[in-house]
Design a protein around this motif. Structure first.
Motif, short mmCIF file in Angstrom:
data_model
loop_
_atom_site.label_atom_id
_atom_site.label_comp_id
_atom_site.label_asym_id
_atom_site.label_seq_id
_atom_site.Cartn_x
_atom_site.Cartn_y
_atom_site.Cartn_z
N PRO A 16 -6.32 -9.91 0.69
CA PRO A 16 -5.22 -10.86 0.69
C PRO A 16 -3.89 -10.46 -0.02
CG PRO A 16 -7.38 -11.30 -0.11
CD PRO A 16 -6.94 -9.74 0.51
N SER A 17 -3.74 -10.06 -1.93
CA SER A 17 -2.59 -9.83 -2.05
C SER A 17 -2.11 -8.85 -2.29
CB SER A 17 -2.80 -10.27 -3.56
OG SER A 17 -1.79 -9.28 -4.68
N LEU A 18 -0.93 -8.57 -1.65
CA LEU A 18 -0.25 -7.16 -1.14
C LEU A 18 0.47 -6.78 -2.66
CD1 LEU A 18 1.52 -8.35 1.95
CD2 LEU A 18 -0.46 -6.24 1.91
N LYS A 19 -0.21 -7.52 -3.58
CA LYS A 19 0.76 -6.87 -5.72
C LYS A 19 0.58 -5.46 -5.53
CE LYS A 19 1.84 -11.08 -7.45
NZ LYS A 19 1.42 -11.81 -9.09
N ALA A 23 2.53 -2.11 -5.28
CA ALA A 23 2.41 -1.24 -6.63
C ALA A 23 2.24 0.29 -6.04
CB ALA A 23 1.63 -1.70 -7.14
N LYS A 24 1.37 0.96 -5.39
CA LYS A 24 1.07 2.17 -4.80
C LYS A 24 1.89 2.16 -3.74
CE LYS A 24 -4.14 1.62 -5.60
NZ LYS A 24 -5.44 1.05 -5.43
N LEU A 25 2.67 1.64 -2.59
CA LEU A 25 3.49 2.05 -2.05
C LEU A 25 4.09 2.09 -2.74
CD1 LEU A 25 3.88 2.55 0.80
CD2 LEU A 25 5.16 0.12 1.30
N TYR A 26 5.22 1.43 -3.76
CA TYR A 26 6.11 2.49 -4.14
C TYR A 26 6.07 3.76 -5.03
CZ TYR A 26 10.40 1.87 -8.31
OH TYR A 26 11.12 2.47 -9.10
#
Length: 101
Positions: A16-19, A23-26
């Motif tokens: 639900p939250s992409l935060k 962060a992991k993708l970054y």
């Protein structure tokens, strides 16, 4: 991804939250694109395909993710040449993550 109706299938396989995902993708892309291996230092070997195998990632989800990534590149990186350098490895990564026909 949250605002693009054409990315609804891709969005649906994320939390639900992409935060946390952001962060992991970054962290991952920092190392993947030639920077320090931040993700490996924090989380160990990425094993991305294995970690994503529970999510049904077919051609449509893959295309939708690439659409979102392309838009993000266009919105955040002014230098066209740099976008052209970044895109091929990102596209390879997206295609590698596909695990369904």
């Amino acid at each position: 991804m949250d605002t693009l109706p054409e990315a609804a299938r891709c969005r649906a396989i994320h939390p639900p939250s992409l935060k946390g995902s952001e962060a992991k993708l970054y962290d991952y892309l920092t190392g993947y694109l030639g920077g320090p291996p931040v993700s490996v230092e924090k989380h160990g070997h990425p094993r991305l395909r294995a970690r994503h195998f529970a999510a049904a990632i077919g051609p449509q989800e893959c295309d939708e993710w690439m659409l979102c990534f392309r838009r993000a590149l266009d919105e955040t990186i002014d230098n066209e040449k740099l976008r052209e350098i970044i895109w091929p490895p990102v596209e390879r990564l997206a295609l590698h993550m596909q695990n369904r026909e």
